[in-house]
Motif scaffolding. Structure first.
Motif, short mmCIF file in Angstrom:
data_model
loop_
_atom_site.label_atom_id
_atom_site.label_comp_id
_atom_site.label_asym_id
_atom_site.label_seq_id
_atom_site.Cartn_x
_atom_site.Cartn_y
_atom_site.Cartn_z
N SER A 56 21.51 -31.03 17.05
CA SER A 56 22.76 -30.45 17.53
C SER A 56 23.92 -30.78 16.58
O SER A 56 24.73 -29.91 16.24
CB SER A 56 23.05 -30.97 18.94
OG SER A 56 24.27 -30.48 19.41
N ALA A 104 23.60 -28.78 13.37
CA ALA A 104 23.95 -27.37 13.59
C ALA A 104 25.47 -27.20 13.56
O ALA A 104 25.99 -26.28 12.92
CB ALA A 104 23.37 -26.88 14.90
N THR A 105 26.18 -28.09 14.22
CA THR A 105 27.65 -28.04 14.21
C THR A 105 28.19 -28.28 12.80
O THR A 105 29.09 -27.59 12.35
CB THR A 105 28.22 -29.08 15.20
OG1 THR A 105 27.71 -28.81 16.49
CG2 THR A 105 29.73 -29.08 15.21
N PHE A 132 26.78 -27.78 9.87
CA PHE A 132 26.54 -26.67 8.94
C PHE A 132 27.23 -25.38 9.36
O PHE A 132 27.30 -24.43 8.58
CB PHE A 132 25.04 -26.45 8.72
CG PHE A 132 24.43 -27.49 7.81
CD1 PHE A 132 24.85 -27.61 6.49
CD2 PHE A 132 23.45 -28.36 8.28
CE1 PHE A 132 24.30 -28.57 5.65
CE2 PHE A 132 22.89 -29.32 7.44
CZ PHE A 132 23.32 -29.43 6.12
N ASP A 133 27.76 -25.34 10.58
CA ASP A 133 28.55 -24.19 11.01
C ASP A 133 30.00 -24.28 10.54
O ASP A 133 30.76 -23.32 10.70
CB ASP A 133 28.51 -24.04 12.54
CG ASP A 133 27.22 -23.40 13.03
OD1 ASP A 133 26.50 -22.81 12.20
OD2 ASP A 133 26.94 -23.49 14.24
N MET A 134 30.39 -25.42 9.97
CA MET A 134 31.77 -25.55 9.48
C MET A 134 32.02 -24.54 8.38
O MET A 134 31.16 -24.34 7.51
CB MET A 134 32.00 -26.95 8.86
CG MET A 134 32.22 -28.05 9.81
SD MET A 134 32.78 -29.60 9.02
CE MET A 134 31.84 -29.71 7.52
N PRO A 135 33.18 -23.91 8.39
CA PRO A 135 33.51 -23.00 7.28
C PRO A 135 33.66 -23.79 5.98
O PRO A 135 33.97 -24.99 5.99
CB PRO A 135 34.85 -22.39 7.70
CG PRO A 135 35.33 -23.17 8.86
CD PRO A 135 34.21 -24.00 9.40
N TRP A 164 35.06 -28.15 4.22
CA TRP A 164 34.38 -29.16 3.43
C TRP A 164 35.34 -29.85 2.47
O TRP A 164 35.09 -30.99 2.06
CB TRP A 164 33.21 -28.54 2.65
CG TRP A 164 32.02 -28.27 3.53
CD1 TRP A 164 31.94 -27.36 4.53
CD2 TRP A 164 30.76 -28.92 3.47
NE1 TRP A 164 30.70 -27.40 5.11
CE2 TRP A 164 29.95 -28.35 4.48
CE3 TRP A 164 30.23 -29.92 2.68
CZ2 TRP A 164 28.64 -28.75 4.70
CZ3 TRP A 164 28.92 -30.31 2.89
CH2 TRP A 164 28.14 -29.74 3.90
N ARG A 205 20.15 -28.16 1.77
CA ARG A 205 21.19 -27.27 2.29
C ARG A 205 22.58 -27.86 2.08
O ARG A 205 23.52 -27.14 1.72
CB ARG A 205 20.94 -27.02 3.79
CG ARG A 205 21.92 -26.03 4.38
CD ARG A 205 21.57 -25.67 5.80
NE ARG A 205 22.57 -24.78 6.35
CZ ARG A 205 22.64 -24.47 7.63
NH1 ARG A 205 21.76 -24.95 8.48
NH2 ARG A 205 23.59 -23.66 8.06
N THR A 233 25.47 -26.12 -0.13
CA THR A 233 26.76 -25.81 0.48
C THR A 233 27.89 -26.43 -0.33
O THR A 233 28.90 -25.76 -0.60
CB THR A 233 26.80 -26.31 1.94
OG1 THR A 233 25.73 -25.70 2.67
CG2 THR A 233 28.12 -25.97 2.59
#
Length: 183
Positions: A32, A35-36, A38-41, A45, A91, A95
């Motif tokens: 969980s 998932a949060t 890697f969902d960051m725009p 970062w 990943r 990113t």
């Protein structure tokens, strides 16, 4: 006497099930959180706090330990299917590499080189150390990500951050030794 032995056995089995449920809940939490994360725009970062990076590192450490955990009825292959620590590191590196390109950030040369430009190398170095620590348990795909010299040692390519000197220094970091402690 036979009755107390049966009770102890049942209690032991119950404790084992509880322990496995707690470990599985930990894996659920990591899934969980990742998932949060890697969902960051991408623009988020840039200003990522040390706390968020520390949480990410903590997830990596625990995920690595869950991947290598040797417990009766614990399926480390299932951990790899649900949250493959090597894929997470890949990943994250990909990113981080996208951030400067997408946002038009230019790196400085020499010693003033930005942390954003070094981070993907750090993730790849951690992956190399994890793979080295796992040893013969590597999957076929993971083995292909590193090449092996004729003498059997692992070669990390031309990346200066994956040199033996850099990896030795990283290996000696106190936080990395925490990874190798039993769960």
């Amino acid at each position: 006497m036979a009755l107390s032995g049966a009770i102890a056995l049942d209690h032991s089995d119950f404790m084992q099930v509880q322990r496995l449920q707690a470990i599985d809940a930990t894996l659920d939490t990591i899934e969980s959180w990742l998932a949060t994360f890697f969902d960051m725009p991408l623009f988020s970062w840039i200003g990522m706090s040390v706390d968020v990076f520390a949480q990410f590192t903590h997830c990596l450490v625990v995920l690595f330990k869950l991947t290598t955990l040797k417990r009766h009825n614990w399926d480390s292959d299932e951990v790899m299917r649900r949250a493959n620590v090597f894929e997470v590191l890949d990943r994250a590196a990909e990113t981080v590499d996208q951030v400067p390109v997408t946002l038009g950030i230019i790196d400085a040369k020499g010693p003033r080189r930005g942390l954003l430009f070094k981070t993907s190398h750090l993730f790849r170095a951690i992956k190399a150390l994890f793979l080295t620590e796992i040893g013969p348990q590597k999957t076929q795909e993971e083995q292909q990500s590193l090449s092996t010299a004729q003498d059997g040692s692992v070669e990390y390519g031309d990346d200066e951050y994956l040199s033996d000197e850099f990896l030795k220094g990283l290996w000696e970091e106190p936080w990395f030794s925490d990874i190798l402690m039993p769960l």
